[in-house]
Design a protein around this motif. Structure first.
Motif, PDB file in Angstrom:
ATOM      1  N   VAL A 121       0.854  -1.185   0.000  1.00 21.88           N
ATOM      2  CA  VAL A 121       0.000   0.000   0.000  1.00 21.88           C
ATOM      3  C   VAL A 121       0.893   1.239   0.000  1.00 21.88           C
ATOM      4  O   VAL A 121       2.049   1.207   0.446  1.00 21.88           O
ATOM      5  N   GLU A 122       0.370   2.341  -0.493  1.00 20.69           N
ATOM      6  CA  GLU A 122       1.156   3.561  -0.643  1.00 20.69           C
ATOM      7  C   GLU A 122       1.737   4.039   0.681  1.00 20.69           C
ATOM      8  O   GLU A 122       2.887   4.501   0.742  1.00 20.69           O
ATOM      9  N   SER A 123       0.978   3.916   1.766  1.00 17.24           N
ATOM     10  CA  SER A 123       1.479   4.386   3.064  1.00 17.24           C
ATOM     11  C   SER A 123       2.710   3.596   3.510  1.00 17.24           C
ATOM     12  O   SER A 123       3.639   4.160   4.091  1.00 17.24           O
ATOM     13  N   SER A 124       2.736   2.287   3.217  1.00 13.53           N
ATOM     14  CA  SER A 124       3.897   1.471   3.576  1.00 13.53           C
ATOM     15  C   SER A 124       5.096   1.840   2.728  1.00 13.53           C
ATOM     16  O   SER A 124       6.231   1.954   3.233  1.00 13.53           O
ATOM     17  N   ARG A 125       4.861   2.026   1.422  1.00 11.02           N
ATOM     18  CA  ARG A 125       5.969   2.407   0.538  1.00 11.02           C
ATOM     19  C   ARG A 125       6.583   3.715   0.990  1.00 11.02           C
ATOM     20  O   ARG A 125       7.812   3.869   1.036  1.00 11.02           O
ATOM     21  N   GLN A 126       5.744   4.681   1.329  1.00 10.20           N
ATOM     22  CA  GLN A 126       6.260   5.988   1.749  1.00 10.20           C
ATOM     23  C   GLN A 126       6.984   5.895   3.073  1.00 10.20           C
ATOM     24  O   GLN A 126       8.020   6.543   3.283  1.00 10.20           O
ATOM     25  N   ALA A 127       6.463   5.055   3.983  1.00  7.99           N
ATOM     26  CA  ALA A 127       7.111   4.906   5.295  1.00  7.99           C
ATOM     27  C   ALA A 127       8.510   4.316   5.139  1.00  7.99           C
ATOM     28  O   ALA A 127       9.462   4.760   5.799  1.00  7.99           O
ATOM     29  N   PHE A 128       8.646   3.311   4.259  1.00  7.69           N
ATOM     30  CA  PHE A 128       9.965   2.723   4.036  1.00  7.69           C
ATOM     31  C   PHE A 128      10.915   3.739   3.395  1.00  7.69           C
ATOM     32  O   PHE A 128      12.093   3.821   3.750  1.00  7.69           O
ATOM     33  N   THR A 129      10.406   4.513   2.433  1.00  2.49           N
ATOM     34  CA  THR A 129      11.230   5.525   1.776  1.00  2.49           C
ATOM     35  C   THR A 129      11.685   6.584   2.768  1.00  2.49           C
ATOM     36  O   THR A 129      12.865   6.976   2.784  1.00  2.49           O
ATOM     37  N   ASP A 130      10.767   7.050   3.598  1.00  2.00           N
ATOM     38  CA  ASP A 130      11.116   8.056   4.602  1.00  2.00           C
ATOM     39  C   ASP A 130      12.169   7.520   5.577  1.00  2.00           C
ATOM     40  O   ASP A 130      13.085   8.256   5.981  1.00  2.00           O
ATOM     41  N   LYS A 131      12.026   6.238   5.941  1.00  2.00           N
ATOM     42  CA  LYS A 131      13.013   5.643   6.843  1.00  2.00           C
ATOM     43  C   LYS A 131      14.395   5.597   6.183  1.00  2.00           C
ATOM     44  O   LYS A 131      15.407   5.878   6.820  1.00  2.00           O
ATOM     45  N   GLY A 132      14.400   5.252   4.893  1.00  2.00           N
ATOM     46  CA  GLY A 132      15.664   5.248   4.169  1.00  2.00           C
ATOM     47  C   GLY A 132      16.307   6.612   4.112  1.00  2.00           C
ATOM     48  O   GLY A 132      17.526   6.758   4.325  1.00  2.00           O
ATOM     49  N   TYR A 133      15.514   7.636   3.829  1.00  2.00           N
ATOM     50  CA  TYR A 133      16.036   9.004   3.815  1.00  2.00           C
ATOM     51  C   TYR A 133      16.599   9.394   5.181  1.00  2.00           C
ATOM     52  O   TYR A 133      17.650  10.037   5.283  1.00  2.00           O
ATOM     53  N   GLN A 134      15.903   9.004   6.238  1.00  2.00           N
ATOM     54  CA  GLN A 134      16.368   9.349   7.582  1.00  2.00           C
ATOM     55  C   GLN A 134      17.703   8.677   7.888  1.00  2.00           C
ATOM     56  O   GLN A 134      18.613   9.300   8.438  1.00  2.00           O
ATOM     57  N   LEU A 135      17.825   7.403   7.516  1.00  2.00           N
ATOM     58  CA  LEU A 135      19.087   6.695   7.742  1.00  2.00           C
ATOM     59  C   LEU A 135      20.240   7.388   7.010  1.00  2.00           C
ATOM     60  O   LEU A 135      21.335   7.554   7.553  1.00  2.00           O
ATOM     61  N   ILE A 136      19.982   7.798   5.768  1.00  2.00           N
ATOM     62  CA  ILE A 136      21.008   8.478   4.978  1.00  2.00           C
ATOM     63  C   ILE A 136      21.372   9.827   5.602  1.00  2.00           C
ATOM     64  O   ILE A 136      22.550  10.147   5.784  1.00  2.00           O
ATOM     65  N   ALA A 137      20.350  10.608   5.927  1.00  2.00           N
ATOM     66  CA  ALA A 137      20.590  11.954   6.469  1.00  2.00           C
ATOM     67  C   ALA A 137      21.319  11.916   7.802  1.00  2.00           C
ATOM     68  O   ALA A 137      22.111  12.816   8.115  1.00  2.00           O
ATOM     69  N   ASP A 138      21.068  10.859   8.586  1.00  2.00           N
ATOM     70  CA  ASP A 138      21.703  10.738   9.906  1.00  2.00           C
ATOM     71  C   ASP A 138      23.084  10.092   9.847  1.00  2.00           C
ATOM     72  O   ASP A 138      23.696   9.828  10.890  1.00  2.00           O
ATOM     73  N   GLY A 139      23.567   9.801   8.648  1.00  2.00           N
ATOM     74  CA  GLY A 139      24.904   9.236   8.508  1.00  2.00           C
ATOM     75  C   GLY A 139      24.999   7.766   8.881  1.00  2.00           C
ATOM     76  O   GLY A 139      26.078   7.279   9.217  1.00  2.00           O
ATOM     77  N   GLU A 190      16.906  17.129   2.753  1.00  2.00           N
ATOM     78  CA  GLU A 190      15.679  17.927   2.653  1.00  2.00           C
ATOM     79  C   GLU A 190      14.462  17.138   3.130  1.00  2.00           C
ATOM     80  O   GLU A 190      13.559  17.704   3.756  1.00  2.00           O
ATOM     81  N   ALA A 191      14.422  15.828   2.837  1.00  2.00           N
ATOM     82  CA  ALA A 191      13.289  15.011   3.274  1.00  2.00           C
ATOM     83  C   ALA A 191      13.250  14.878   4.787  1.00  2.00           C
ATOM     84  O   ALA A 191      12.176  14.771   5.389  1.00  2.00           O
ATOM     85  N   THR A 192      14.412  14.912   5.424  1.00  2.00           N
ATOM     86  CA  THR A 192      14.501  14.694   6.870  1.00  2.00           C
ATOM     87  C   THR A 192      14.469  15.987   7.667  1.00  2.00           C
ATOM     88  O   THR A 192      13.782  16.079   8.695  1.00  2.00           O
ATOM     89  N   PHE A 193      15.191  17.004   7.198  1.00  2.00           N
ATOM     90  CA  PHE A 193      15.351  18.231   7.984  1.00  2.00           C
ATOM     91  C   PHE A 193      14.586  19.425   7.416  1.00  2.00           C
ATOM     92  O   PHE A 193      14.585  20.492   8.016  1.00  2.00           O
ATOM     93  N   GLY A 194      13.974  19.264   6.252  1.00  2.00           N
ATOM     94  CA  GLY A 194      13.193  20.348   5.678  1.00  2.00           C
ATOM     95  C   GLY A 194      13.810  20.902   4.407  1.00  2.00           C
ATOM     96  O   GLY A 194      15.020  20.777   4.171  1.00  2.00           O
TER      97      GLY A 194
END
Length: 562
Positions: A121-139, A190-194
């Motif tokens: 479902v779209e909400s799951s896909r977006q949640a996984f993508t957001d988690k990936g962005y957060q992992l990247i942004a946090d090093g 940008e996805a994580t911090f704005g």
């Protein structure tokens, strides 16, 4: 084993790029244990070296010692002392036995073991993508690139990542992948911090090379200003090598009277090389938890795909693999199988014709899921398997020796031999046309060539532009190229809505490409193989903080900040 170039000091601060780091437990045995300087002047080879060789039936390696000059003797001592011959003998026997073990019919992957993005479902896909962005942004994400191969089949001795594959931009595989990382880390920030946020923790790129490609590749990156990346976010380290053996009796072959004939130890050498180079230690110090791994020769590699990273991390996977359905029964790719409680890979050559062509009731191939060598690892899993004895596979190949080119045995580790050690694995189906365009064969070949890969990339980018509302002028069979600095995966192309673009061209911000000449004295230079770099990358390397703004607004010219 040369250490990786990027490292940290004991107080937690980073050293300057190029400062090697080695954990004390990873130090190799000192060469002086095997031989001393005075041994080079003796008529007999060093006692310890000769004893080790005689114990494993390889005493012939030093048979021409007496006729060698001092520096030739030094080279032979260094060659022999750097190789673990007792381990080699054990692996040689194990490799031979693997052939009979492969005779057992492998267990095909079950359908429920393969996830697809479209089924979520779209909400799951977006949640996984957001988690990936957060992992990247946090090093917390590192990228491992397998890039030890030369472009021999492409008609050059250059490292494959440095070869001009005839894109409109003249960009090489290394440049395209570097620019994808530049773009991705900005998207993640940008996805994580704005919106407008700058990159706080750049992605670390660990590049595994071979002894044949390392020196040239490092020079290539330096001359090209690291393609917009920071110098200290790139690690270069070298995979191991093994001596080649006689097909008849397993004797070590000699490239010359003073040099052992050697070959890289295969892509499975990644695990030990990450440990011995100090890269795993650096990952731990840097707080990296998730690692994306891929091969340099995939032009469409979706480097550190945020969705894939977030999916595997959220599932608690030790190993995650991207996979595509086989294009045909005779496609020369390994396939995923069940191995114990986890997964493994069987090479195409290990399946007989009946197995390779077997189908399910729905007509799908029984062994359908291809290994495209695009993996996710947890750092803890890499630390575990780096100490495992994975064994070797034996292949008969041409070997250059002092007696000429002969058929010999090359021992290799395969990267997938570690997969069965994973307690939790994930398989994710990806779209072949969007993520898999291998560059393996020569120009003009009808499969897996620079020509076929280039066509796939340009058609993909054409679809991106059309989805953004652009009209493409020219042949419907011809695509176009979009700079990775403009778009990582089809995003941020709104400015092209309602505009007309010409097929067969390069779409980018900034100025046209300019040539950066190679060192003509390099022995690897192929005739007429000029290196190029895009002006947008040159500009980005000079801009500092302007880099983020240039990536936020694709129409912005980086040169305006110079």
């Amino acid at each position: 084993q040369r250490p990786c170039r990027r490292a940290k000091a004991n107080n937690g601060k980073r050293r300057q790029a190029g400062g090697p780091f080695r954990h004390p437990s990873l130090e190799p045995v000192k060469m002086s244990w095997y031989w001393e300087e005075e041994d080079l002047y003796q008529d007999e080879p060093p006692f310890r070296i000769q004893r080790e060789l005689d114990d494993i039936g390889q005493g012939h390696v030093t048979k021409q010692w007496a006729s060698l000059e001092k520096e030739e003797r030094r080279r032979l001592c260094e060659d022999t002392a750097s190789l673990n011959f007792s381990e080699l003998k054990k692996y040689f026997k194990g490799g031979k036995s693997k052939k009979s073990a492969a005779d057992k019919a492998p267990k095909p992957i079950k359908e429920e073991q393969v996830f697809t993005k479209g089924s979520m479902v779209e909400s799951s896909r977006q949640a996984f993508t957001d988690k990936g962005y957060q992992l990247i942004a946090d090093g917390k994400v590192g990228i491992v690139l397998l890039a030890g191969g030369q472009g021999t089949r492409l008609g050059t001795k250059l490292p494959k990542g440095c070869v001009d594959i005839k894109l409109p931009s003249k960009k090489t595989l290394f440049q395209i992948q570097a620019e994808r990382i530049v773009s991705l880390q900005k998207l993640a920030a940008e996805a994580t911090f704005g919106e407008g946020s700058e990159v706080r923790k750049p992605i670390v790129w660990y590049i595994m090379l071979s002894e044949f490609t390392r020196e040239y590749t490092e020079s290539y990156f330096e001359k090209n200003a690291y393609f917009g990346l920071q110098k200290d976010q790139i690690f270069f380290y070298t995979q191991g090598s093994l001596p080649c053996l006689s097909e008849e009796d397993g004797k070590i072959l000699m490239a010359s009277p003073s040099a052992v004939a050697k070959a890289p130890d295969g892509n499975g050498g990644i695990y030990r090389a990450l440990r011995s180079s100090g890269c795993l230690e650096d990952m731990a110090r840097s707080g990296i938890q998730a690692v994306d791994c891929y091969c340099v020769d995939n032009l469409l590699a979706h480097v550190a795909d945020p969705f894939f990273l977030g999916f595997c991390f959220s599932k608690g996977a030790d190993v995650g693999c991207r996979t595509v359905a086989k294009a045909s029964a005779d496609e020369k790719v390994g396939v995923f199988v069940r191995r114990g409680k986890g997964i493994g890979v069987v090479e195409y050559s290990e399946l007989d014709e009946a197995e390779a062509t077997a189908t399910k009731p729905n007509g799908e191939l029984l062994y359908n899921w291809s290994n495209i060598c695009m993996q996710y690892y947890s750092r803890q899993f890499l630390e575990k398997v780096a100490t495992k004895d994975l064994g070797y596979h034996v292949a008969v190949k041409d070997v250059k020796t002092e007696a000429g080119t002969v058929k010999g045995l090359k021992l290799e580790k395969f990267i997938f031999d570690a997969f069965p050690y994973a307690k939790k694995t994930c398989l994710l189906e990806v779209e072949r046309e969007a993520e898999f365009a291998p560059v393996k064969n020569a120009f003009g070949a009808d499969k897996d060539s620079p020509d076929t890969a280039r066509a796939l990339l340009m058609q993909l980018h054409r679809r991106w532009a059309e989805a953004a509302g652009a009209t493409i002028e020219g042949s419907a069979d011809e695509g176009l190229e979009i700079s990775p600095l403009m778009s990582y995966a089809g995003e941020n192309l709104e400015e092209w809505a309602g505009k007309t673009l010409k097929s067969g061209t390069m779409v980018q911000s900034g100025e046209p490409h300019v040539a950066i000449l190679d060192d003509p004295s390099s022995p690897l230079i192929a005739p007429k193989a000029a290196r190029t770099i895009s002006q947008d990358s040159v500009g980005l390397s000079k801009l500092g903080k302007c880099t983020a703004r240039a990536l936020s607004f694709p129409s912005f010219s980086p040169r305006a900040c110079v």
